[in-house]
Structure formats: structure tokens, C-alpha cells
Design an enzyme around this catalytic site. Structure first.
Site, PDB file in Angstrom:
ATOM      1  N   CYS A   1      31.086  52.587  72.423  1.00 46.89           N
ATOM      2  CA  CYS A   1      31.500  52.281  73.383  1.00 46.89           C
ATOM      3  C   CYS A   1      31.355  50.536  72.712  1.00 46.89           C
ATOM      4  O   CYS A   1      31.260  50.586  71.920  1.00 46.89           O
ATOM      5  CB  CYS A   1      30.717  52.794  74.522  1.00 46.89           C
TER       6      CYS A   1
ATOM      7  N   HIS B   1      33.649  58.221  75.654  1.00 46.52           N
ATOM      8  CA  HIS B   1      32.770  59.003  75.072  1.00 46.52           C
ATOM      9  C   HIS B   1      32.581  60.033  74.453  1.00 46.52           C
ATOM     10  O   HIS B   1      33.284  61.072  75.897  1.00 46.52           O
ATOM     11  CB  HIS B   1      32.746  58.599  76.494  1.00 46.52           C
TER      12      HIS B   1
ATOM     13  N   GLU C   1      30.288  62.410  74.481  1.00 51.80           N
ATOM     14  CA  GLU C   1      29.662  62.702  74.945  1.00 51.80           C
ATOM     15  C   GLU C   1      29.406  63.120  76.791  1.00 51.80           C
ATOM     16  O   GLU C   1      28.803  64.170  77.271  1.00 51.80           O
ATOM     17  CB  GLU C   1      28.253  62.182  75.511  1.00 51.80           C
TER      18      GLU C   1
END
Lengths: 191, 72
Positions: A79, A166, A168
């Protein structure tokens, strides 16, 4: 393997750390003001996401530039980490055509190391107002979405990888696979 | 640390002179280095020289760059 997460102030920095821990990597979160020499021996870095608008608040990205300049190991930018990487090498960022928040369809254009073994289309979790507008020279775009042309990129000369979304976050399909692929690339780099 | 080579002084000086709002020194130097056709290694040489001054004299990168130009 030791992979540290550089904290750029993002809301999911801790998740990045947790995913690496889950994947049995020695990891910790370090402030982005940590001098490069104090990082010590690492195999890779993850440049976390962050709130800063890197186009106008790049100063809040601390020593990310020095990490990128001095690292002789792989780096994954996420990001804001990706946007910083783009501007650091002469690309540019700016307000997104349409800000992406939440579930977004990703289309993989190049099945690079990062996307090995994952489908050509899958849903990812996004949270960004800005996007990469000009890809720096020497970088290849790996994926896009319906509204964002640069969702992932990598350097053709160094082991630098970057994703706008993202991986994660649990809502990103195959997020764990992307992290595994990055770690595999780290392993291969050091072989 | 060897002094900054002459051909690297101008891009550093130009970076200081053409600073944009909230530029990092790295972005500004990178821009000037590319503009005059120098290499990434030249950018690294400039930034390392600045960082040495920044660490030694505890200056922020912009002040360190200014100090480096004034030193030589």
C-alpha cells in the site's frame, strides 16, 4: 529466516507481523525511523501500509528511502509502502480514479513469483485514496483492478516487490499464498 | 569518506534549489540525477555522502545536504 516489518503507521502493520509469525519467520515491527545500520542482519523487509499520502507527506515515511537504497535483500512494499517505492524511483502517485475500500477484484497480468499458484482473478482487500500513476522505469506491472491500473509491481533489476492491496488481511483471498511466495523469493535470493 | 565528486555537486545543489512541497531529499536528488542522465549509483553516492554528514552532525537530510555543499 528473518523478515522485519517497517511500521509506516498503517492500521494493519500488526497483521503483517502476525502473518509472518504464522509462517514461522523470525520477525518484529520496527519504527520507520530506525537507522539502516541498526536493523542488523535481516533477510528481507516488509514496508507496511500507512495513512500518509506519500505524494504530499513523504516525509512521514521515515527512512524507507534509505532501506530501499541500501538493502541487498528483497523488500515487499504494501500500500503506502508500494506508493513510496514508486515515487522513490521516479514514478508518481496521485488521487485514485476511484478510491478503493473493501473487497476488490484483482486481475493478475503477470504470473510472477508473487502470484505463482494463485488464480488469475481473485478478491483482495483494499484501502487507498491514492494510487500509482506513473510506474518507475525498470518496474513491471503485475496486476490491476477495474479501477486501478497498478495493483502490483516488481523491479526488473532488484528483488523489490510491491502490492497496493493488503495481503495480510483475512478478506484478501490467497493473501497467505502471496506472503509464502514472497518468502520463497527471499529464500531463492539468498541461495 | 571521499569528497563528493564535482559532477555530483550540481544535481545536489539543484535538488536543494528546486525542492517541492514535502519532497524528501531522496526524491529531489533522484529527480535531478535522472534529469541530467546520471546513474542510480551516482544517486547512491550523493545520498551516502549526505547521510554521513547527517549522522555525524545530527542534521536533517536537507540541512546535511546544504552543509555538504558548503564543506567543499
Amino acid at each position: 529466516m528473518r523478515v522485519y516489518v517497517v511500521d509506516n503507521g498503517g492500521q494493519w502493520t500488526h497483521r503483517e507481523w502476525r502473518v509472518l509469525k504464522y509462517l514461522k519467520v523470525e520477525t518484529k515491527i520496527i519504527p520507520n525511523t530506525t537507522p539502516f545500520e541498526q536493523i542488523g542482519q535481516v533477510d528481507a523487509l516488509v514496508l507496511s501500509g500507512g495513512a500518509p499520502d506519500v505524494a504530499s507527506e513523504a516525509g512521514r515515511m521515515g527512512n524507507n528511502g534509505e532501506y530501499i537504497d541500501k538493502a541487498d535483500f528483497p523488500i515487499l512494499g504494501i500500500c503506502a509502502g508500494m506508493q513510496f517505492m514508486a515515487t522513490h524511483f521516479g514514478g508518481s502517485t496521485g488521487p485514485a480514479v476511484r478510491a478503493e475500500f473493501g473487497r476488490t477484484r484483482l486481475y493478475v497480468d503477470v504470473e510472477d513469483q508473487l502470484f505463482q499458484g494463485v488464480p488469475r482473478e481473485f478478491d483482495v482487500w483494499e484501502s487507498h485514496n491514492d494510487e500509482v500513476k506513473v510506474v518507475p522505469e525498470g518496474f513491471e506491472v503485475l496486476a490491476h483492478s477495474d479501477t486501478c491500473q497498478v495493483e502490483a509491481m516488481r523491479s526488473l533489476r532488484r528483488p523489490l516487490y510491491a502490492v497496493q492491496f493488503h495481503p495480510e488481511v483475512e478478506n484478501t483471498e490467497h493473501g497467505m499464498d502471496i506472503f509464502r511466495n514472497f518468502l520463497r523469493a527471499v529464500e531463492e535470493w539468498h541461495r | 569518506m571521499a569528497p563528493l565528486r564535482d559532477e555530483l555537486r550540481k544535481p545536489l545543489s539543484d535538488a536543494l534549489g528546486k525542492r517541492r512541497r514535502d519532497d524528501t531529499l531522496e526524491s529531489a536528488v533522484g529527480r535531478e540525477v535522472r534529469r541530467v542522465g546520471l546513474r542510480y549509483q551516482d544517486y547512491l553516492d550523493i545520498m551516502e555522502a549526505v547521510r554521513v554528514v547527517s549522522r555525524k552532525d545530527k542534521l536533517d537530510p536537507w540541512k546535511a545536504a546544504q552543509a555538504l555543499l558548503e564543506q567543499q
